[in-house]
Design a protein around this motif. Structure first.
Motif, PDB file in Angstrom:
ATOM      1  N   UNK A 126     -12.504  58.373  51.790  1.00 56.26           N
ATOM      2  CA  UNK A 126     -11.292  58.399  51.011  1.00 56.26           C
ATOM      3  C   UNK A 126     -10.314  57.347  51.215  1.00 56.26           C
ATOM      4  N   UNK A 127     -10.251  56.899  52.499  1.00 55.99           N
ATOM      5  CA  UNK A 127      -9.480  55.755  52.833  1.00 55.99           C
ATOM      6  C   UNK A 127      -9.992  54.429  52.154  1.00 55.99           C
ATOM      7  N   UNK A 128     -11.260  54.388  51.981  1.00 57.90           N
ATOM      8  CA  UNK A 128     -11.950  53.138  50.927  1.00 57.90           C
ATOM      9  C   UNK A 128     -11.515  53.364  49.744  1.00 57.90           C
ATOM     10  N   UNK A 129     -11.416  54.472  49.027  1.00 60.59           N
ATOM     11  CA  UNK A 129     -11.348  54.928  47.649  1.00 60.59           C
ATOM     12  C   UNK A 129      -9.838  54.456  47.324  1.00 60.59           C
ATOM     13  N   UNK A 130      -8.844  54.928  48.213  1.00 64.89           N
ATOM     14  CA  UNK A 130      -7.452  54.877  48.130  1.00 64.89           C
ATOM     15  C   UNK A 130      -7.237  53.186  48.253  1.00 64.89           C
ATOM     16  N   UNK A 131      -7.740  52.665  49.479  1.00 59.56           N
ATOM     17  CA  UNK A 131      -7.550  51.271  49.589  1.00 59.56           C
ATOM     18  C   UNK A 131      -7.758  50.346  48.258  1.00 59.56           C
ATOM     19  N   UNK A 132      -8.714  50.608  47.821  1.00 60.38           N
ATOM     20  CA  UNK A 132      -9.261  49.630  46.611  1.00 60.38           C
ATOM     21  C   UNK A 132      -8.315  49.958  45.374  1.00 60.38           C
ATOM     22  N   UNK A 133      -7.893  51.303  44.993  1.00 58.63           N
ATOM     23  CA  UNK A 133      -7.054  51.668  44.280  1.00 58.63           C
ATOM     24  C   UNK A 133      -5.593  50.866  44.406  1.00 58.63           C
ATOM     25  N   UNK A 134      -5.223  50.888  45.570  1.00 60.08           N
ATOM     26  CA  UNK A 134      -3.939  50.140  46.000  1.00 60.08           C
ATOM     27  C   UNK A 134      -3.978  48.796  45.671  1.00 60.08           C
ATOM     28  N   UNK A 135      -5.011  48.261  46.157  1.00 64.37           N
ATOM     29  CA  UNK A 135      -5.367  46.657  45.860  1.00 64.37           C
ATOM     30  C   UNK A 135      -5.453  46.189  44.382  1.00 64.37           C
ATOM     31  N   UNK A 136      -5.834  47.205  43.586  1.00 67.06           N
ATOM     32  CA  UNK A 136      -5.979  46.809  42.227  1.00 67.06           C
ATOM     33  C   UNK A 136      -4.521  46.836  41.749  1.00 67.06           C
ATOM     34  N   UNK A 137      -3.866  48.024  41.996  1.00 67.48           N
ATOM     35  CA  UNK A 137      -2.359  48.230  41.412  1.00 67.48           C
ATOM     36  C   UNK A 137      -1.517  47.187  41.881  1.00 67.48           C
ATOM     37  N   UNK A 139      -2.042  44.127  42.123  1.00 75.25           N
ATOM     38  CA  UNK A 139      -2.089  42.894  41.482  1.00 75.25           C
ATOM     39  C   UNK A 139      -1.346  43.294  40.111  1.00 75.25           C
ATOM     40  N   UNK A 140      -1.567  44.410  39.475  1.00 75.31           N
ATOM     41  CA  UNK A 140      -0.671  44.513  38.263  1.00 75.31           C
ATOM     42  C   UNK A 140       0.999  44.820  38.560  1.00 75.31           C
ATOM     43  N   UNK A 144       6.195  43.547  37.795  1.00 74.45           N
ATOM     44  CA  UNK A 144       7.582  44.239  38.056  1.00 74.45           C
ATOM     45  C   UNK A 144       7.299  45.720  37.505  1.00 74.45           C
ATOM     46  N   UNK A 145       6.331  46.238  37.072  1.00 76.84           N
ATOM     47  CA  UNK A 145       6.410  47.510  36.485  1.00 76.84           C
ATOM     48  C   UNK A 145       6.785  48.600  37.364  1.00 76.84           C
ATOM     49  N   UNK A 146       7.850  49.140  37.102  1.00 78.91           N
ATOM     50  CA  UNK A 146       8.301  50.274  38.129  1.00 78.91           C
ATOM     51  C   UNK A 146       7.438  51.469  38.147  1.00 78.91           C
ATOM     52  N   UNK A 147       6.659  51.902  37.247  1.00 76.08           N
ATOM     53  CA  UNK A 147       5.842  53.048  37.158  1.00 76.08           C
ATOM     54  C   UNK A 147       4.591  52.706  38.119  1.00 76.08           C
ATOM     55  N   UNK A 148       3.927  51.483  38.223  1.00 77.03           N
ATOM     56  CA  UNK A 148       3.101  51.112  38.977  1.00 77.03           C
ATOM     57  C   UNK A 148       3.291  50.933  40.511  1.00 77.03           C
ATOM     58  N   UNK A 149       4.610  50.585  40.677  1.00 77.14           N
ATOM     59  CA  UNK A 149       5.153  50.498  41.983  1.00 77.14           C
ATOM     60  C   UNK A 149       5.347  51.898  42.726  1.00 77.14           C
ATOM     61  N   UNK A 150       5.660  52.811  41.789  1.00 75.65           N
ATOM     62  CA  UNK A 150       5.833  54.406  42.255  1.00 75.65           C
ATOM     63  C   UNK A 150       4.413  54.754  42.555  1.00 75.65           C
TER      64      UNK A 150
END
Length: 350
Positions: A126-137, A139-140, A144-150
């Motif tokens: 699960x740490x791996x899945x979350x880490x990869x998702x955080x890494x992708x977001x 970059x996006x 400055x997208x507030x929704x992505x930061x949230x």
């Protein structure tokens, strides 16, 4: 319902799989890939009585699909690829070896070590899945997208729990977190049934259940997987006699199913008629329209009302007509919560 069977090397999980499904999967070696799959009918005495009453052309029992994830050939690790096969299961069945096994080369009984090892594999996945998702977001998020930061903030909150070596089922999950858990099909939020695989001489295993419960809390049953695998090969009369001889009051399959229904907080409703008698498992507190959707999405969409008879009333009085005469036939609306043993006829219009 899908249940994933996991456990350390030589825990006896494939023997348990054989005992539950009646299959005869080779337990002498470990597959390097793939998964053993078996589907079994859920035993329910109510279905048998309803079938006798309605004499339907078609019978549809509730079924459970068991997935036995093969261990690695050179370590106790399940492996990332095989863990991925567990992401769609409803709950996990963790088999813990509670018997000495000199033949396997691992004679020491270490339930705490086995549980911690498997739990850590799930946490790392699960740490791996979350880490990869955080890494992708991240970059996006440069835009400055507030929704992505949230969303990153929510992900980091989940990851912090895992960083503390705690599964996500140990924390209260918000609706926003649940959406992410569903998207990523995370493993540690899944509920776990712990199966203490005991030796024949330790049946019924009450002491072992208490020992494992001291480690994990609740949701523990004891089963002798070797005996279960033998029982499923016998005729029903021979099986009952052998169980009586061994002091086994309830089969491993029945114990596991009953505990999983409780673990997942499921109830069963039925639809009955001359064409078909069918059982449906569903989460407790589910409202009538959602239950109707288990039959067909059109029935949920066009739901008008639910006509309800309770199984106990039907069996006690002997017919639907008698239930109506006694005033026990009910008409319920959209807010009605399904009760265990409800027999439904849904009225709808699309």
């Amino acid at each position: 319902m899908k249940l994933g069977i996991i456990g350390s090397r030589s825990s006896g999980k494939t023997s348990l799989f054989n005992g539950l499904t009646g299959l005869n999967v080779d337990i002498s070696g470990y597959q390097k890939g793939g998964v053993n799959i078996g589907v079994v009918k859920v035993p329910d005495e109510r279905m048998e009585r309803l079938i006798k009453m309605y004499q339907p052309k078609k019978i549809s029992h509730t079924s459970i699909e068991f997935m036995d994830i093969a261990g690695s050939s050179d370590s106790d690790e399940i492996g990332t690829q095989k863990l991925g096969q567990l992401r769609e299961v409803d709950a996990l069945v963790l088999v813990v070896r509670c018997f000495e096994s000199a033949a396997s080369g691992i004679s020491k009984i270490d339930p705490t070590g086995e549980i911690e090892s498997i739990e850590m594999e799930l946490i790392l996945a699960d740490m791996d899945s979350l880490g990869r998702k955080i890494e992708r977001l991240e970059k996006q998020a440069r835009s400055g997208d507030a929704k992505i930061k949230e969303q990153i903030k929510i992900l980091e909150g989940l990851k912090e729990t895992l960083d503390n070596n705690l599964p996500l089922r140990s924390r209260k999950i918000t609706p926003q977190e649940q959406a992410i858990i569903d998207e990523l099909q995370l493993l540690t939020p899944k509920k776990i049934l712990f199966v203490a695989n005991i030796a024949e001489q330790d049946i019924p295993g009450e002491e072992t259940v208490r020992m494992i419960s001291d480690i994990v809390g609740k949701n523990v049953i004891a089963v002798c997987a070797k005996i279960e695998a033998e029982l499923c090969q016998l005729e029903e009369d021979e099986k009952k006699e052998y169980m009586k001889e061994l002091g086994i009051e309830n089969s491993g399959l029945n114990k596991l199913i009953n505990t999983c229904y409780s673990l997942l907080d499921l109830v069963t409703f039925f639809t009955c008629g001359p064409k078909e008698v069918k059982a449906y498992p569903i989460a407790r507190h589910t409202k009538a329209p959602r239950a109707a959707g288990k039959i067909h999405s059109d029935i949920e969409r066009g739901f008008i009302r639910a006509e309800v008879i309770n199984y106990k009333d039907l069996i006690a009085l002997g017919s639907e007509a008698a239930v109506k005469e006694k005033g026990l036939f009910r008409v319920e609306g959209k807010e009605y919560e399904v009760q265990d043993g409800d027999i439904f006829c849904f009225r709808f219009n699309v």
